[in-house]
Design an enzyme around this catalytic site. Structure first.
Site, PDB file in Angstrom:
ATOM      1  N   LEU A 179     -84.621   0.083 -44.755  1.00 56.53           N
ATOM      2  CA  LEU A 179     -85.905   0.095 -45.452  1.00 56.53           C
ATOM      3  C   LEU A 179     -85.779  -0.784 -46.684  1.00 56.53           C
ATOM      4  CD1 LEU A 179     -86.870   3.890 -45.370  1.00 56.53           C
ATOM      5  CD2 LEU A 179     -87.767   2.083 -43.915  1.00 56.53           C
ATOM      6  N   ASP A 180     -86.850  -1.477 -47.018  1.00 52.33           N
ATOM      7  CA  ASP A 180     -86.883  -2.248 -48.243  1.00 52.33           C
ATOM      8  C   ASP A 180     -86.557  -1.334 -49.418  1.00 52.33           C
ATOM      9  OD1 ASP A 180     -87.627  -4.577 -49.860  1.00 52.33           O
ATOM     10  OD2 ASP A 180     -89.324  -3.342 -50.458  1.00 52.33           O
ATOM     11  N   ARG A 181     -85.935  -1.874 -50.427  1.00 54.79           N
ATOM     12  CA  ARG A 181     -85.507  -1.071 -51.574  1.00 54.79           C
ATOM     13  C   ARG A 181     -86.644  -0.251 -52.171  1.00 54.79           C
ATOM     14  NH1 ARG A 181     -84.940  -1.814 -57.159  1.00 54.79           N
ATOM     15  NH2 ARG A 181     -85.858  -3.890 -57.047  1.00 54.79           N
ATOM     16  N   ARG A 218     -96.229  -5.343 -46.018  1.00 53.78           N
ATOM     17  CA  ARG A 218     -96.729  -5.731 -47.334  1.00 53.78           C
ATOM     18  C   ARG A 218     -97.418  -7.096 -47.281  1.00 53.78           C
ATOM     19  NH1 ARG A 218     -91.316  -4.869 -50.767  1.00 53.78           N
ATOM     20  NH2 ARG A 218     -92.635  -5.559 -52.518  1.00 53.78           N
ATOM     21  N   ALA A 251     -85.719  -4.769 -45.365  1.00 50.71           N
ATOM     22  CA  ALA A 251     -87.106  -5.079 -45.223  1.00 50.71           C
ATOM     23  C   ALA A 251     -87.740  -3.820 -44.715  1.00 50.71           C
ATOM     24  CB  ALA A 251     -87.285  -6.197 -44.213  1.00 50.71           C
TER      25      ALA A 251
END
Length: 493
Positions: free
Chosen positions: A202-204, A302, A395
């Site tokens: 997962l994206d930060r 996003r 991501a």
């Protein structure tokens, strides 16, 4: 000093260099697909798991302050073998051209302090000429950015997998400036969970369901489901404005603009992407939207929401003024990639929020950005597009790239006693008190730039982005987390 990733001529740890006799394997030719047949990527090489032990966890400790999880500064060894392009060049020349995050005066001082070692011998003369397979070690004083103090909650655990609810702001594994403030380290230090295999990431800044396999066999089995697109993923987010009531499908291709800053955009030259959106609620100002990504590109959800004109409410990248009046709606930017990146950085710099991006002034000063593009197909000719070895930690659900990156995920080594003595002389920050409580009075490191700076801590609110991985479902499993508070229908800012 953050080392660049392995170059096209080899030279990373364990890689054959230019002088080695090992011949490269011939490139595999892609089989021509029959009409209507879908390409299925080959199985990825599976590692033995991310393994960190007690000696790694003992490098430093956590403390909690103002709703943030913080890491006490600590000494750390960056290690790398000589890159092929460095052979025949002096160490001073390499530092001056590829490691410009620090001035040359720093490296001279580090050499005098015994922090630079070549083939395990202290380097006193930076004019030494590098040879193939030379081994460099650089002892640095590390400061990690703070993350939210929210705990990493375990949703499920058995003999095969560990499933957690990842808080926003926390990277999955060590990368860039993050090491102890990562899910992998917290699970190891606080839950004794080690040798985990990353199934997806997962994206930060994205929170939610995150899975790890405990064995290679389980990782391989789930990886096959991913490659066959049998894994269903569901996200929820809160976006600007009134999102359309009917289902929206976005298939715009996405291109990586900068790996260092972690920025992407819609571009015809990008990779194919598909995301399905369905509005769940609208409160008169913002909408809660369900997102079903059918591909797993960097920042896919996003970027597609930005393109549709409904960016995530508090997205620190894709809902910024730097994109222009329309904030990137319809892919209209009216800036070159370089101008866009500069505008984004300046906007965060003015708000003193570079840590929200996970980068620092030192990262931005580094000029070693366009040296190695590895095997990534997203590298562009832009001077702002370095390899995926810095701070992007992408991501919304992507696979770990195949790489041997010494800098981004450096492994610890036995610290040389002489170096330890030097560190003690210079003043260390090795406080190993309990995991909670007030920050102790730590001595400053005279060579450390970070020790001389005062940074504004981000607020816990700044470290939350309204994008959450709600559900992951495979052929034999389904894991869900609770709906975040900000996704409730009656929630107000």
């Amino acid at each position: 000093m953050a080392e660049p990733g392995p170059g096209p001529t080899g030279g990373g740890v364990g890689e054959p260099g230019p002088g080695d006799k090992e011949e490269a394997a011939p490139a595999r030719k892609k089989r021509r697909l029959a009409a209507g047949e879908r390409y299925v990527p080959p199985p990825r090489k599976l590692s033995t798991g991310v393994s960190f032990g007690a000696e790694h966890f003992a490098e430093t400790s956590y403390y909690f302050e103002g709703g943030l999880r913080k890491v006490r500064p600590y000494y750390f060894d960056f290690r790398t073998y000589c890159k092929g392009r460095w052979v025949g060049r002096s160490l001073l020349h390499v530092f001056s051209t590829e490691f410009r995050a620090q001035p040359l005066a720093y490296y001279r001082a580090a050499a005098r302090a015994g922090r630079l070692r070549l083939n395990e011998e202290p380097v006193r003369d930076l004019d030494v000429v590098l040879k193939n397979n030379d081994f460099l070690r650089n002892t640095v004083h590390r400061h990690e950015p703070p993350v939210t103090a929210q705990p990493v909650q375990i949703l499920a655990e058995d003999d095969e997998v560990v499933v957690v609810d990842k808080p926003s702001s926390l990277p999955v594994h060590p990368c860039g400036r993050f090491r102890h403030n990562t899910v992998i380290f917290i699970l190891g230090k606080e839950h004794d969970l080690k040798e985990l295999h990353t199934i997806h990431r997962l994206d930060r800044m994205t929170s939610g369901v995150l899975m790890f396999a405990k064995t290679v066999a389980v990782s391989k089995r789930i990886d096959e489901q991913v490659r066959e697109r049998q894994l269903e993923k569901e996200y929820v987010c809160r976006v600007v404005g009134e999102f359309p009531a009917d289902e929206v499908v976005c298939e715009e291709p996405i291109l990586v603009v900068s790996y260092k800053v972690g920025v992407c955009r819609v571009d015809p030259k990008g990779k194919f992407c598909k995301t399905i959106f369905q509005r769940l609620s609208y409160n008169g100002k913002t909408s809660v939207v369900k997102c079903l990504p059918r591909t797993g590109r960097t920042h896919q959800i996003r970027v597609h929401l930005q393109y549709l004109g409904h960016p995530i409410v508090n997205d620190p990248i894709y809902n910024m003024e730097a994109w222009g009046p329309g904030r990137g709606k319809g892919g209209k930017i009216d800036k070159t990639d370089e101008e866009l990146l500069k505008a984004l950085v300046e906007e965060h710099r003015s708000k003193q929020s570079l840590d929200v991006l996970g980068i620092s002034e030192e990262d931005l000063n580094s000029d070693a950005e366009n040296k190695d593009c590895g095997d990534s197909g997203d590298c562009t000719k832009s001077a702002q597009a370095p390899p995926l070895n810095e701070n992007s930690c992408p991501a919304e659900d992507t696979k770990d790239p195949e790489r041997n990156d010494v800098a981004a995920c450096p492994l610890n080594s036995d610290t040389n006693l002489e170096t330890l003595e030097k560190n003690k002389e210079l003043g260390s920050c090795e406080n190993q008190d309990g995991q909670t409580g007030e920050k102790s009075s730590e001595e400053k490191d005279p060579l450390c730039v970070e020790c001389k700076m005062t940074r504004r801590d981000p607020s816990p609110k700044e470290l939350v982005m309204y994008l959450h991985a709600l559900r992951y479902k495979g052929a034999e499993f389904e894991y869900c987390s609770k709906m975040p508070e900000w996704a409730m229908e009656d929630w107000e800012e």
